[in-house]
Design a protein around this motif. Structure first.
Motif, PDB file in Angstrom:
ATOM      1  N   ASP A   1       0.815  -1.330  -0.100  1.00 56.70           N
ATOM      2  CA  ASP A   1      -0.128  -0.098  -0.072  1.00 56.70           C
ATOM      3  C   ASP A   1       0.936   1.126   0.032  1.00 56.70           C
ATOM      4  O   ASP A   1       2.237   1.156   0.202  1.00 56.70           O
ATOM      5  CB  ASP A   1      -0.937   0.007   1.193  1.00 56.70           C
TER       6      ASP A   1
ATOM      7  N   LYS B   1      -0.842   6.197  -8.405  1.00 56.33           N
ATOM      8  CA  LYS B   1      -1.479   6.054  -9.511  1.00 56.33           C
ATOM      9  C   LYS B   1      -1.013   4.568 -10.284  1.00 56.33           C
ATOM     10  O   LYS B   1      -1.596   3.786 -10.685  1.00 56.33           O
ATOM     11  CB  LYS B   1      -1.154   7.013 -10.689  1.00 56.33           C
TER      12      LYS B   1
ATOM     13  N   THR C   1      -2.412   1.513  -8.320  1.00 57.61           N
ATOM     14  CA  THR C   1      -3.874   1.182  -8.679  1.00 57.61           C
ATOM     15  C   THR C   1      -4.020   0.017  -9.614  1.00 57.61           C
ATOM     16  O   THR C   1      -4.811  -0.647  -9.530  1.00 57.61           O
ATOM     17  CB  THR C   1      -4.625   2.217  -8.978  1.00 57.61           C
TER      18      THR C   1
ATOM     19  N   HIS D   1      -2.538  -3.162  -8.237  1.00 60.06           N
ATOM     20  CA  HIS D   1      -3.600  -3.672  -7.569  1.00 60.06           C
ATOM     21  C   HIS D   1      -4.768  -4.362  -8.029  1.00 60.06           C
ATOM     22  O   HIS D   1      -5.249  -5.370  -7.660  1.00 60.06           O
ATOM     23  CB  HIS D   1      -3.938  -2.750  -6.488  1.00 60.06           C
TER      24      HIS D   1
ATOM     25  N   ASN E   1      -7.356  -1.745  -0.763  1.00 59.27           N
ATOM     26  CA  ASN E   1      -6.285  -0.957  -1.012  1.00 59.27           C
ATOM     27  C   ASN E   1      -6.047   0.361  -0.196  1.00 59.27           C
ATOM     28  O   ASN E   1      -7.057   0.996  -0.089  1.00 59.27           O
ATOM     29  CB  ASN E   1      -5.906  -0.972  -2.431  1.00 59.27           C
TER      30      ASN E   1
ATOM     31  N   TYR F   1      -4.531   4.181   0.136  1.00 60.51           N
ATOM     32  CA  TYR F   1      -3.782   5.144  -0.654  1.00 60.51           C
ATOM     33  C   TYR F   1      -3.804   6.347   0.333  1.00 60.51           C
ATOM     34  O   TYR F   1      -4.886   7.303   0.093  1.00 60.51           O
ATOM     35  CB  TYR F   1      -4.311   5.506  -1.923  1.00 60.51           C
TER      36      TYR F   1
ATOM     37  N   ILE G   1      -6.725  10.113  -6.176  1.00 62.36           N
ATOM     38  CA  ILE G   1      -6.551   8.872  -5.786  1.00 62.36           C
ATOM     39  C   ILE G   1      -6.678   8.623  -4.215  1.00 62.36           C
ATOM     40  O   ILE G   1      -6.870   7.275  -3.824  1.00 62.36           O
ATOM     41  CB  ILE G   1      -5.275   8.224  -6.484  1.00 62.36           C
TER      42      ILE G   1
END
Length: 465
Positions: A190, A205, A208, A211, A219, A221, A238
């Motif tokens: 993470d 970015k 993502t 993931h 997840n 962020y 995000i």
């Protein structure tokens, strides 16, 4: 250097709406609502308005403090107590925060985080719930703020990578941060950053996409900011966990208590401040045995940047400081592999010492690293920047010097102080001052001080060499 442009320009068009908070804010007391509506000097309304507008203008291209308020002078926000709970009333809010008249879900969640943290911190300070005069009390305050934000997760193996770096970086550097984030995401990491654009957005970015490829859910962020920064560096879209700490020192402590390793991308004075904070802690004898992976990385074009950072650190703090960090150039997979390996050591160390995975209690952070530094002209001029001091103390004062420059560049109070009294004067040992001046000149030449555009950068400091 051709700088990356982030998001869409703010249009100036507005929407007024009443929205229901999206999670994380169930009820508030009448007293809390009243304080949020209080526009006097002792009230919270101006702070709420400033932070809320920053969230609503996510993607704003300017890092000039006050710019968004010039674009939206009639914006207002009110928190209302209604029979079924809380409503947030927005007047003349930026149109970009809405789709077909409905607020974007992610922006709604960030707006809730703003209200949550402002109310909680002010209530704790007013009631004496935080003891900010001693080390244990300050660490307790950081823990409580993070816990209240619902970010601390028990029973989860260490996997949170803090990414530091500049908001004003080149396109190649930005793309590189995405590639590193992608490699981290493939390995189940993470991401935590300062929540703004540039090197704070790119790793998120990239992660993502990775993931999604791994079909990974839940997840994180995480964006950690503070009121003086958020208006100049709006959260990127995000971020799904936003925390607003009371000041820069508690923000820095939150990074190192929460994260399991740190990656540093190219940046400017704010990044240098973060590096010196972390190294100052790692240089303390009581922290020598605590594993904490620290990696400097960038594309090939950034190799010279990190060579200069390395020279500066070695000159000021001695060659031994280099054992606390590793430089990896132009190899995202190697960065991710090294970070995962380092975090494995963190996991094993905490298991052996029965320390929590979700909060780094064992790291010793002395009071001088925790106390807020107010960068007045007098305070900046009195910094003891000499190498005949203990290395961690010199690192702490160098950190304060960079913090003052950040304030003079982008924070409202700092910009106003420079306008009224002229640039900060930084003085100290001749060799240190020459190295500092060379480093700052390089930041200016590489457009790392401010986002490009508008007038040429005017230094808010004078280094006496």
């Amino acid at each position: 250097m051709n700088a990356i442009q982030f998001g869409e320009p703010v249009s100036g068009k507005t929407v007024s709406a009443r929205v229901s908070p999206a999670g994380g804010l169930d009820i508030l007391s009448r007293n809390e609502v009243a304080r949020l509506r209080d526009a006097s000097g002792s009230g919270l309304h101006q702070l709420l308005r400033r932070c809320a507008l920053a969230v609503l203008t996510s993607g704003n291209l300017s890092d000039e403090p006050g710019t968004i308020f010039e674009q939206y002078p009639d914006f207002d926000i009110q928190v209302l107590q209604e029979d079924r709970g809380i409503k947030i009333e927005l007047k003349n809010a930026p149109e970009q925060a809405f789709v077909d008249g409905r607020i974007i879900r992610g922006i709604n969640e960030l707006l809730v985080a703003v209200v949550r943290d402002i109310v909680y911190i002010s209530t704790q300070l007013e009631s004496g719930g935080f003891d900010l005069d001693e080390t244990v009390g300050i660490t307790h305050a950081v823990f409580e703020i993070l816990r209240n934000s619902r970010i601390l997760r028990p029973q989860v193996d260490p996997n949170l990578v803090v990414c530091w770096g500049g908001h004003s970086i080149s396109r190649d550097e930005y793309e590189y941060t995405k590639r590193v984030g992608y490699q981290l995401g493939l390995r189940g990491m993470d991401i935590c950053t300062g929540c703004g654009p540039g090197a704070m957005k790119g790793p998120m970015k990239g992660a993502t996409i990775a993931h999604a490829k791994q079909r990974r859910k839940g997840n994180r962020y995480i964006g950690i900011t503070e009121p003086g920064i958020i208006a100049a560096e709006s959260p990127n879209p995000i971020v799904n966990n936003l925390v607003i700490m009371p000041d820069i020192e508690k923000r820095l402590e939150a990074f190192v208590r929460l994260g399991h390793g740190i990656i540093v991308f190219p940046g400017g004075v704010g990044t240098a401040e973060e590096i010196l904070y972390m190294l100052g802690l790692l240089l303390l004898p009581q922290n020598q045995e605590i594993p904490f992976p620290l990696i400097f990385t960038g594309p090939q074009q950034s190799a010279a940047y990190f060579e200069q950072i390395d020279r500066f650190l070695r000159l000021c703090l001695g060659d031994e400081v280099s054992r606390h960090y590793r430089i990896i150039i132009d190899d995202p997979a190697a960065v991710a592999h090294a970070m995962v390996s380092g975090i494995d050591k963190v996991r094993n160390h905490r298991l052996d010492n029965k320390d929590a995975f979700f909060f780094n209690w064992a790291l010793d952070i002395p009071l001088p690293f925790q106390q807020p530094f107010r960068p007045t002209h007098e305070a900046m001029a009195s910094l003891a920047l000499h190498r005949d001091r203990p290395r961690h103390e010199l690192a702490a004062d160098l950190r304060r010097a960079f913090s003052g420059i950040v304030a003079g560049n982008v924070k409202e109070d700092g910009v106003r102080a420079i306008a009224e009294h002229g640039p900060f004067v930084i003085d100290g040992e001749a060799d240190v001052m020459r190295a500092l001046d060379d480093l700052l000149k390089a930041f200016v030449a590489q457009h790392r001080m401010k986002l490009p555009g508008g007038t040429a950068y005017e230094p808010c400091y004078v280094v006496r060499t």
